[in-house]
Each structure stands twice: as structure tokens, then as C-alpha cells.
Write an enzyme that holds these catalytic residues in place. Structure first.
Site, PDB file in Angstrom:
ATOM      1  N   ASP A 132       0.797 -15.264  -5.933  1.00 16.80           N
ATOM      2  CA  ASP A 132      -0.602 -15.527  -6.241  1.00 16.80           C
ATOM      3  C   ASP A 132      -0.768 -17.037  -6.265  1.00 16.80           C
ATOM      4  OD1 ASP A 132      -1.016 -12.800  -6.604  1.00 16.80           O
ATOM      5  OD2 ASP A 132      -0.694 -12.900  -8.768  1.00 16.80           O
ATOM      6  N   GLU A 181      -8.342  -9.450  -3.246  1.00 12.67           N
ATOM      7  CA  GLU A 181      -7.565 -10.472  -3.960  1.00 12.67           C
ATOM      8  C   GLU A 181      -7.232 -11.590  -2.974  1.00 12.67           C
ATOM      9  OE1 GLU A 181      -4.162  -9.187  -6.154  1.00 12.67           O
ATOM     10  OE2 GLU A 181      -5.279  -7.739  -7.363  1.00 12.67           O
TER      11      GLU A 181
HETATM   12 ZN   LIG Z   1      -0.608 -10.801  -6.971  1.00 16.19          ZN
END
Ligand SMILES: [Zn+2]
Length: 217
Positions: A132, A181
Site C-alpha cells: 500500500d 483501492e
Molecule cells: Zn493493501
């Protein structure tokens, strides 16, 4: 294949591995250590408690060696272009994921917890191939608006050059099981990442011809 060739192949024990779909030929989608493994709400890590053999530090986070090398090149190129990208969350062990998921279950109940974090053994972060990312400024961290920030745009435009895909693309929740995302990068290798870009297939499940995984079975 002619009978003679088939007989020769059988006699040599050269039996082709099962192929899930045309695009998956040559790739191992099932073993946790494979760079092309597909983990989702229908596909638990195998083995469930998989721990990568080598994890490399990336600014306080960790990735498997190949993914770490690619990530560093990706972030360095971004920086050269004036885009400062920071890693937020890389490898997470089974037990770290269990703690995270259990804390959400206690606070919000299981239904909501399942929308916030993967169940232990089902997180792509456990493969050591997912990162991330965020802007150094913190703008839109882990929010959909990240897509419109410099780091989000850089990842969407240039990630494939380093073997990364945006694993949970917009509008694909019914396939991937996760809402958009734009910060979750997954290393799949340059060949797959480039082919997904060239073919315009956004979801890894669709690319490999796997069933949709909107929810746990
Ligand atoms: Zn993630």
C-alpha cells in the site's frame, strides 16, 4: 499430437501441467510463493501460514526480494519526476493479519470487519508481493481520492513498467471482492503487468480466467 509423439511424451513422463485458462499457461496461480499467485476470498494462501523465505526492507516495510527491487526502481523513477511516494503497508504475517481482523470483528462485528480487512490466510499482503503506497504529504491516504493525487496517478500510469498492477481496480468489487483501492499495488512481474495493460484487462481474476470472488464461500 500424433500417437507416436504422444507415446514418446508419456514414456518420458512429460505430462503438461493443468491449465486454468489460456492466459495462465506457464504461471503457477496456486502456490503462495509464486510471483503470480492469486489470493482472494475464494483462494486462501497455500500453505495458509506461508512466510516468504526472504523479505527485504523498504523504508520500514518489507517485501519479497523481487518485489522490493521493483518497488525501489518504481519509487526512484517517481522521485526523479518530482513525485514523492512512501510505502504504508507491505508484508503482513498471518498472525498480524489475524490481530488486525479480530480487532475489527470486536469493534464492528464480522460483516463490517470483512469489508475492512481480509481474514487471516486470505490477505495478499501475506505473500510479500503487495504494497500500500501513499503520498509523502499524506494526502488521501488509503482513500479512493488517492487516485487523483500525484502518487496515485504515477502508480496507475507507470506501475506496469516495474511489474505492478493496481490489484483492486474501480468497479471490480464483484470480481475481486474489494472496492477500489488505488493505493494497493501488487507485483506480478513485468510480462503479466504489461499484458494486462495492453489487453485492458484490469482484474487479475479476469486476466487468468478465474471465477469471481465477491465474498467468502
Ligand atoms: Zn493493501
Amino acid at each position: 499430437m500424433t500417437g507416436a509423439v504422444a507415446g514418446l511424451v508419456l514414456s518420458l513422463g512429460m505430462i503438461a501441467p493443468p491449465v486454468t485458462a489460456v492466459a495462465s499457461a506457464g504461471y503457477d496461480l496456486d502456490t503462495a510463493s509464486s510471483l503470480q499467485v492469486v489470493v482472494n476470498k475464494h483462494r486462501q494462501l497455500n500453505p495458509t501460514g506461508y512466510v516468504p523465505g526472504s523479505l527485504v526492507a523498504v523504508q520500514g516495510e518489507r517485501l519479497r526480494a523481487q518485489a522490493a527491487d521493483a518497488y525501489k526502481q518504481f519509487a526512484r523513477a517517481a522521485k526523479s519526476a518530482g513525485v514523492n511516494i512512501l510505502p504504508i503497508s507491505g508484508y503482513r504475517s498471518f498472525s498480524q493479519q489475524a490481530s488486525l481482523y479480530d480487532s475489527y470483528v470486536r469493534q464492528y462485528g464480522q460483516a463490517t470487519a470483512d469489508t475492512l480487512a481480509a481474514r487471516p490466510g486470505y490477505s495478499e499482503h501475506q505473500t510479500g508481493l503487495a504494497m500500500d503506497i501513499g503520498n509523502a504529504s499524506g494526502t488521501c491516504a488509503l482513500q479512493a481520492c488517492f487516485a487523483n493525487t500525484p502518487a496515485g496517478k504515477w502508480a496507475a500510469t507507470h506501475g506496469w513498467e516495474y511489474g505492478f498492477i493496481i490489484r483492486y481496480p474501480t468497479g471490480a468489487e464483484g470480481t475481486t471482492g474489494y472496492t477500489y483501492e488505488p493505493w494497493h499495488m501488487r507485483y506480478v512481474g513485468r510480462a503479466v503487468a504489461q499484458d494486462m495493460k495492453d489487453t485492458g484487462i484490469a482484474a487479475l481474476e479476469d486476466y487468468f480466467g478465474l471465477e469471481k470472488a465477491p465474498d467468502y464461500l
